[in-house]
Design an enzyme around this catalytic site. Structure first.
Site, mmCIF file in Angstrom:
data_model
loop_
_atom_site.group_PDB
_atom_site.id
_atom_site.type_symbol
_atom_site.label_atom_id
_atom_site.label_comp_id
_atom_site.label_asym_id
_atom_site.label_seq_id
_atom_site.Cartn_x
_atom_site.Cartn_y
_atom_site.Cartn_z
ATOM 1 C CD GLU A 1 -3.038 -1.007 0.205
ATOM 2 O OE1 GLU A 1 -3.084 -0.008 -0.532
ATOM 3 O OE2 GLU A 1 -3.844 -1.954 0.095
ATOM 4 C CG ASP B 1 -5.818 -6.848 -7.551
ATOM 5 O OD1 ASP B 1 -4.779 -7.099 -6.919
ATOM 6 O OD2 ASP B 1 -6.703 -6.098 -7.107
ATOM 7 C CD GLU C 1 -14.616 -5.221 -1.876
ATOM 8 O OE1 GLU C 1 -15.035 -4.213 -2.477
ATOM 9 O OE2 GLU C 1 -13.409 -5.459 -1.742
ATOM 10 C CD GLU D 1 -10.567 -1.379 -8.331
ATOM 11 O OE1 GLU D 1 -11.636 -0.872 -7.910
ATOM 12 O OE2 GLU D 1 -9.518 -1.416 -7.649
HETATM 13 C C1 DMJ Z 1 -6.335 0.642 -5.140
HETATM 14 O O1 DMJ Z 1 -5.621 0.958 -4.004
HETATM 15 C C2 DMJ Z 1 -5.441 -0.004 -6.148
HETATM 16 O O2 DMJ Z 1 -6.081 0.062 -7.371
HETATM 17 C C3 DMJ Z 1 -5.121 -1.429 -5.812
HETATM 18 O O3 DMJ Z 1 -4.395 -2.092 -6.828
HETATM 19 C C4 DMJ Z 1 -6.348 -2.243 -5.503
HETATM 20 N N1 DMJ Z 1 -7.513 -1.457 -5.484
HETATM 21 C C5 DMJ Z 1 -7.510 -0.245 -4.770
HETATM 22 C C6 DMJ Z 1 -8.792 0.505 -5.000
HETATM 23 O O4 DMJ Z 1 -9.883 -0.317 -5.140
#
Ligand code: DMJ
Length: 579
Positions: A141, A281, A374, A395
């Site tokens: 993060e 992802d 979600e 997204e």
């Molecule tokens: C974001 O912090 C980034 O896109 C991360 O890869 C996963 N998704 C969150 C937001 O949904």
């Protein structure tokens, strides 16, 4: 029979893939839009601009310099240290926050053309931001939000065409990024080279720290850390991230699948089930985007292999379920809000048809609930009982932006309009934008995530505004921070970079005309390489065009379902249910 058309002509594939990526973003849009659509876009971008400033101004008023805004109580949270469940009481009492939302907002301010506010933010951070704090943060993060935010803003600040800084800028953001990157390096000191998920910014890895991490947590650091190495000349950041990525890749199963969680000390998988959503992802996203940014063939090869495995084992029509990495058997039939990024990645890779079909399904879910829940249980056709929330995620807007850029289909503008309408209707409050706690009741939660400013508003704005993308080629990090593509960062100049080549396909099939995902209407790379129009990346043709066969080896893979076709008793290839 050639079972894999990618491997037959890899260079052409790669060339075309880049062509798509570049033409996708460089075609002048106005030529293809009607005056009505242009007027709508203008009106919508002003709405999004207002949304951004409503969120940003409230953050500045009630939360800055802390990390994020609590819009219902008009207060703040120091969430950088909470990301991934750490509670606030672990922070020192004098902690003032890392102004996370400000860091995350800089690239959006640049895109909105707000030079004054961009410069003010840069100066404030230069003078006040410090990472010498006794705070335990999540490496992933912190990397995508803070390191990525700083690097992207630095690149925008030094870009003379933007003239974002009126006074002098002395690389302060880069120095902050370098300081943070050095602190990150301690996390990589493991027997496997896979980084710990958590570090203390002041003291490094804490005693008895958990050794569990996720695939995305240790496999999507390369864009930010690679860029940091290129900008500072210190190779350690890129080396550490690349070593971790290679180690992770070496842990894939014989089906080319990875799990979701693993142990950084033993290098063993903990959770074998995985999909394209949470915990994995951005791993896929960074393989491809690292190829675009650094031009290494290796990234391309990994992405290509991983992508085919996803299409083969996870895809079910327009949906993607989870599967066991060792057996390929389906595990969880769930749609998650995070998966909505996948069509955007598919657009970049040229698989526009598949992207469109998945995006449409997400659109129907959005229409049904007003926002995206979600988690939705596909097998029970119901929302997951405890994951009913929508935390203002970007997204779906992100994929809508990519699909519009690729196709210029005004339908995507309408989708964007719907997203904007829903956000204003359900989540806008006096103190900002609040997350939705339960999409069935639209009850709100007191949190405005920084990614709402870094991504959600940005992708919506870019959907309605073509001016930023028209100037340069950018790769957007997983947190939506643009990094300019520069040929000087590539090991060697791919053929497709040569100005005479990149807007045209080289093959005879298309007569040298301009190629884009839209003009081909199919997965263009495959379509051109084989000289035939095919549906998706997993498609393998039957040996004979008559579809006659003597055995299964004469049958290919179905383009829509990605399932193996079999030879029937009557001697025809097909998706025979009984087999
Ligand atoms: C974001 O912090 C980034 O896109 C991360 O890869 C996963 N998704 C969150 C937001 O949904």
């Amino acid at each position: 029979m050639n079972k894999n058309m990618f491997s037959r002509e890899p260079m052409k594939w790669i060339l075309l893939l880049l062509v798509i990526s570049y033409t996708t973003f460089l075609q002048p849009s106005s030529s293809s839009s009607s005056p009505e659509v242009e007027a709508k876009k203008k009106q919508m971008r002003e709405k999004v601009r207002k949304m951004f400033y409503h969120a940003y101004d409230n953050y500045l008023t009630y939360a800055f310099p802390h990390d994020e805004l609590k819009p219902l109580t008009k207060s703040f949270t120091d969430s950088l240290s909470e990301l991934g469940n750490l509670k606030l009481e672990h922070l020192p009492t004098d902690y003032k926050g890392s102004a996370l939302t400000l860091v995350e907002s800089l690239s959006s301010l640049a895109i909105l053309g707000n030079r004054t506010e961009f410069e003010r933010g840069v100066l404030w951070l230069s003078e006040n931001l410090t990472f010498d704090v006794d705070a335990r943060v999540n490496l992933f993060e912190c990397n995508i939000r803070v390191l990525g935010g700083l690097i992207s803003a630095h690149l925008l600040a030094i870009d003379p065409t933007n003239r974002l800084i009126q006074g002098s800028y002395d690389n302060q953001l880069l120095r902050l990024a370098e300081d943070l990157g050095r602190r990150f390096l301690l996390a990589f000191d493991t027997p496997t080279g896979l980084p710990y998920a958590w570090i203390n910014l002041k003291n490094g890895v804490m005693e008895k720290e958990t050794t569990e991490t996720s695939t995305s947590g240790c496999g999507s650091l390369i864009l930010e850390m690679g860029a940091l190495s290129r900008l500072t000349g210190d190779p350690r950041f890129e080396s550490a991230a690349l070593r971790a990525l290679r180690k992770l890749w070496s842990m894939r199963s014989s089906l080319n699948l990875l799990g979701t969680t693993l142990d950084v000390v033993t290098g063993e998988w903990i959770e074998y089930s995985s999909g394209i959503g949470a915990g994995v992802d951005s791993f896929y996203e960074y393989l491809f985007k690292a190829y675009l940014l650094f031009g290494k063939e290796d990234y391309w090869r990994m992405f290509h292999t991983a992508y085919l495995a996803v299409q083969k084992y996870f895809r079910h029509g327009p949906w993607y379920h989870e599967a066991n990495m060792w057996t390929g058997k389906a595990t969880y039939w769930q749609l998650t809000s995070l998966q909505a990024f996948w069509p955007g990645l598919q657009v970049l890779a040229g698989d526009v048809t598949a992207a469109n079909s998945t995006h449409r399904e997400f659109f129907h879910v959005w229409e049904r609930f007003g926002v995206l829940p979600e988690r939705y249980l596909l097998d029970h056709q119901m929302i997951h009982p405890t994951e009913k929330y929508y935390p203002l995620r970007p997204e779906f807007a992100e994929s809508t932006f990519y699909l519009y850029q690729a196709t210029k289909d005004p339908w995507y503008i309408e989708v964007g309009e719907l997203i904007v309408k829903s956000l204003n209707l359900y989540t806008k409050v006096e103190g900002g934008f609040a997350s939705v706690k339960d999409v069935t009741t639209m009850q709100l939660e007191d949190h405005q995530h920084s990614f709402f400013l870094a991504e959600t508003c940005k992708y919506l704005y870019l959907l309605f505004d073509d001016s930023f993308m028209a100037k340069k080629n950018y790769v957007f990090t997983t947190e939506g921070h643009p990094i300019q593509i520069s040929s000087s960062w590539h090991e060697r100049l791919p053929e497709s970079y040569l100005s005479a080549n990149w807007t045209f396909s080289k093959g005879e099939t298309w007569g040298g005309r301009r190629v884009s995902a839209m003009s081909l209407q199919v997965c263009p790379a495959l379509g051109t390489a084989s000289g035939q129009q095919v549906e998706s990346a997993c498609h393998v043709r039957d040996a004979l065009s008559s579809h006659r066969c003597l055995g299964d080896e004469d049958c290919g893979v179905d383009a829509m379902t990605c399932r193996r076709r079999h030879c029937s008793a009557a001697g025809y290839c097909g998706l025979w249910i009984a087999m």
